[in-house]
Design a protein around this motif. Structure first.
Motif, PDB file in Angstrom:
ATOM      1  N   THR A 245      15.710  24.363  65.174  1.00 24.72           N
ATOM      2  CA  THR A 245      16.581  25.552  65.165  1.00 24.72           C
ATOM      3  C   THR A 245      17.588  25.308  64.015  1.00 24.72           C
ATOM      4  N   GLN A 246      17.936  24.105  63.605  1.00 23.07           N
ATOM      5  CA  GLN A 246      18.665  23.951  62.277  1.00 23.07           C
ATOM      6  C   GLN A 246      18.262  24.532  61.090  1.00 23.07           C
ATOM      7  N   GLU A 247      16.936  24.246  60.889  1.00 25.43           N
ATOM      8  CA  GLU A 247      16.097  24.735  59.773  1.00 25.43           C
ATOM      9  C   GLU A 247      16.033  26.283  59.834  1.00 25.43           C
ATOM     10  N   ALA A 248      15.850  26.713  61.018  1.00 23.63           N
ATOM     11  CA  ALA A 248      15.802  28.360  61.182  1.00 23.63           C
ATOM     12  C   ALA A 248      17.248  28.928  60.681  1.00 23.63           C
ATOM     13  N   LEU A 249      18.173  28.253  61.218  1.00 25.92           N
ATOM     14  CA  LEU A 249      19.622  28.764  60.822  1.00 25.92           C
ATOM     15  C   LEU A 249      19.827  28.670  59.677  1.00 25.92           C
ATOM     16  N   ARG A 250      19.533  27.269  58.780  1.00 21.99           N
ATOM     17  CA  ARG A 250      19.520  27.385  57.204  1.00 21.99           C
ATOM     18  C   ARG A 250      18.941  28.674  56.564  1.00 21.99           C
ATOM     19  N   ALA A 251      17.843  28.970  56.944  1.00 14.84           N
ATOM     20  CA  ALA A 251      17.082  29.910  56.306  1.00 14.84           C
ATOM     21  C   ALA A 251      17.912  31.415  56.538  1.00 14.84           C
ATOM     22  N   THR A 252      19.006  31.496  57.231  1.00 17.33           N
ATOM     23  CA  THR A 252      19.362  32.732  57.592  1.00 17.33           C
ATOM     24  C   THR A 252      20.590  32.826  56.504  1.00 17.33           C
ATOM     25  N   PHE A 253      21.199  31.701  55.848  1.00 15.98           N
ATOM     26  CA  PHE A 253      22.165  31.957  54.885  1.00 15.98           C
ATOM     27  C   PHE A 253      21.566  32.249  53.715  1.00 15.98           C
ATOM     28  N   ALA A 254      22.473  32.845  52.810  1.00 21.10           N
ATOM     29  CA  ALA A 254      22.144  33.095  51.335  1.00 21.10           C
ATOM     30  C   ALA A 254      21.964  32.067  50.361  1.00 21.10           C
ATOM     31  N   ASP A 255      22.654  30.829  50.739  1.00 21.48           N
ATOM     32  CA  ASP A 255      22.702  29.607  49.794  1.00 21.48           C
ATOM     33  C   ASP A 255      23.140  28.712  50.847  1.00 21.48           C
ATOM     34  N   ALA A 256      22.079  27.844  51.367  1.00 27.10           N
ATOM     35  CA  ALA A 256      22.474  26.804  52.326  1.00 27.10           C
ATOM     36  C   ALA A 256      21.531  25.581  52.272  1.00 27.10           C
ATOM     37  N   ARG A 257      21.844  24.333  52.332  1.00 28.20           N
ATOM     38  CA  ARG A 257      21.110  23.295  52.263  1.00 28.20           C
ATOM     39  C   ARG A 257      21.305  22.406  53.536  1.00 28.20           C
ATOM     40  N   LEU A 258      20.219  21.762  53.849  1.00 31.51           N
ATOM     41  CA  LEU A 258      20.277  21.223  55.234  1.00 31.51           C
ATOM     42  C   LEU A 258      19.959  19.665  55.382  1.00 31.51           C
ATOM     43  N   LEU A 259      21.029  18.642  55.687  1.00 28.73           N
ATOM     44  CA  LEU A 259      20.757  17.455  55.865  1.00 28.73           C
ATOM     45  C   LEU A 259      20.615  17.107  57.308  1.00 28.73           C
ATOM     46  N   MET A 260      19.604  16.467  57.728  1.00 26.79           N
ATOM     47  CA  MET A 260      19.445  15.968  59.146  1.00 26.79           C
ATOM     48  C   MET A 260      19.507  14.363  59.015  1.00 26.79           C
ATOM     49  N   LEU A 261      20.521  13.972  59.777  1.00 30.45           N
ATOM     50  CA  LEU A 261      20.701  12.273  59.979  1.00 30.45           C
ATOM     51  C   LEU A 261      19.979  11.903  60.983  1.00 30.45           C
ATOM     52  N   PRO A 262      19.479  10.695  60.899  1.00 27.12           N
ATOM     53  CA  PRO A 262      18.634  10.011  62.083  1.00 27.12           C
ATOM     54  C   PRO A 262      19.560   9.298  62.970  1.00 27.12           C
ATOM     55  N   ASP A 263      19.075   9.039  64.113  1.00 21.16           N
ATOM     56  CA  ASP A 263      19.620   8.018  65.123  1.00 21.16           C
ATOM     57  C   ASP A 263      21.273   8.666  65.300  1.00 21.16           C
ATOM     58  N   VAL A 264      21.423   9.898  65.525  1.00 17.02           N
ATOM     59  CA  VAL A 264      22.550  10.386  65.902  1.00 17.02           C
ATOM     60  C   VAL A 264      22.478  11.846  66.649  1.00 17.02           C
ATOM     61  N   GLY A 265      23.246  12.217  67.391  1.00 18.40           N
ATOM     62  CA  GLY A 265      23.529  13.583  67.993  1.00 18.40           C
ATOM     63  C   GLY A 265      24.532  14.340  67.495  1.00 18.40           C
ATOM     64  N   HIS A 266      25.418  14.543  68.621  1.00 19.58           N
ATOM     65  CA  HIS A 266      26.438  15.776  68.337  1.00 19.58           C
ATOM     66  C   HIS A 266      27.804  15.028  67.890  1.00 19.58           C
TER      67      HIS A 266
END
Length: 289
Positions: A245-266
Motif C-alpha cells: 500500500t505504501q508503493e501504491a501511495l507513492r505512485a499517486t504523487f507527482a514526484d515521490a520516492r519511498l524508503l521501507m525500513l526493515p524490522d520496524v513498524g509504526h
C-alpha cells in the motif's frame, strides 16, 4: 533529547493557546527550516530523536491543539481540515515561506499532506505515512476496539473516564503491540515515552474527535494534488502501511520516492530514528538544502 537551544512561543489560534517549539540549528547557520507535525496522542517530544539527528536544520514543531501543552480549539474541529487550517495560519505567523520543508509523522502525515496541497513548501517528508484506513487494515479489530474504548470513556463520568484513558495499563498495551524491536533498552524507551506523553491530551472530547479523524483518512486523499518533491519513509512491519500500500501511495504523487525500513513498524521516530533522519538529510541535501 535534542542538544540544541529550544525556543518556546505561544500563539492564539482558533481559540487554542498553541505552543510552538523551535530548535535552532547547530552550528548557528541553518541549512534550512523544517516545519514538523507530530502524530496522534503525542506532542513535540515524539520527534526528539529525529530532531537530534538533524543538527544542521532549524526545526519548528507545534504541539497540536488539544495535546501536549496546547489547549483545545474552540473555533475549529480537531480533525484533518481543522488542524491543516490552524497550521496554515500558524505558518503565516511564523513567516514560514515557500523555502520551508514540511514533515509529518503518522496522523501528522495526513495533516501535512492536506497542508501541502494548499500551501507552498519546498518539499514534503512523510514518516510512517498512513496509506490504508485503520478500519480496513490488518489492525481493523484493534481500531474498532480502541474506538469503542474512547467512546465509552467519553460517556462515563469524568472521574472514571479520564483515569481510564490515561491508565498505564492501556498505554503499556499500546506500546507492547506497536513496538517491533527486540532490544530491551529500546522497548523500555518506547514504553517510558508513551507513559510520559500519551496522557497529555486536553479533554476526552478532543481525544475522541482526533482519534476518529486519524482512523478515517489516509494520505492518498490528498497526494494527487501535491507536486513538490516528496520522501516517504515506511516500516516493513507497519500495520497501517504495508509495503504494497505504501508503493501504491507513492505512485499517486507527482514526484515521490519511498524508503521501507526493515524490522520496524509504526514507530520509526523511536526505533529507527537515525536511519530515518539520515534518509531525510540525504533527501534535503539532494534538493540543495
Amino acid at each position: 533529547m535534542s542538544p540544541r537551544t529550544q525556543l518556546v512561543s505561544t500563539h492564539r489560534l482558533f481559540g487554542s493557546a498553541t505552543k510552538v517549539f523551535t530548535y535552532r540549528a547547530v552550528p548557528a547557520e541553518s541549512r534550512g527550516v523544517l516545519f514538523a507535525v507530530h502524530g496522534f496522542r503525542g506532542d513535540h517530544h515524539g520527534l526528539d530523536r529525529i530532531i537530534a539527528q538533524l543538527p544542521g536544520y532549524t526545526v519548528v514543531v507545534p504541539d497540536l491543539p488539544g495535546f501536549g501543552s496546547s489547549s483545545s480549539m474552540t473555533q475549529a474541529p480537531h480533525d484533518v481540515e481543522g488542524y491543516a487550517r490552524m497550521l496554515d495560519v500558524l505558518a503565516d505567523e511564523l513567516q514560514l515561506g515557500p523555502a520551508t520543508h514540511l514533515l509529518g509523522h503518522s496522523f501528522g502525515s495526513i495533516i501535512a499532506a492536506r497542508l501541502a496541497g494548499g500551501r507552498d513548501f519546498a518539499s514534503l517528508t512523510l514518516l510512517n505515512p498512513i496509506s490504508e484506513p485503520a478500519l480496513e487494515s490488518s489492525q481493523a479489530l484493534l481500531a474498532q476496539l480502541t474506538s469503542g474504548y474512547y467512546a465509552l470513556c467519553a460517556a462515563l463520568p469524568a472521574g472514571i473516564g479520564e483515569p481510564l484513558l490515561r491508565s498505564r495499563l492501556f498505554t503499556d498495551g499500546m506500546s507492547l503491540v506497536m513496538t517491533k524491536s527486540r532490544n530491551p533498552q529500546m522497548r523500555r524507551y518506547v514504553r517510558d515515552q508513551h507513559r510520559a506523553y500519551f496522557g497529555g491530551f486536553h479533554s476526552r472530547d478532543t481525544l475522541a474527535e482526533a482519534y476518529l479523524a486519524s482512523i478515517s483518512h489516509t494520505v492518498g486523499e490528498y497526494s494527487r494534488g501535491i507536486g513538490i518533491p516528496t520522501l516517504m519513509v515506511g516500516g516493513q512491519q507497519d500495520e497501517l502501511g504495508s509495503p504494497a500500500t505504501q508503493e501504491a501511495l507513492r505512485a499517486t504523487f507527482a514526484d515521490a520516492r519511498l524508503l521501507m525500513l526493515p524490522d520496524v513498524g509504526h514507530l520509526i521516530h523511536y526505533e529507527k530514528a537515525p536511519q530515518a533522519a539520515a534518509a531525510v538529510r540525504r533527501f534535503l541535501e539532494g534538493l540543495g538544502g
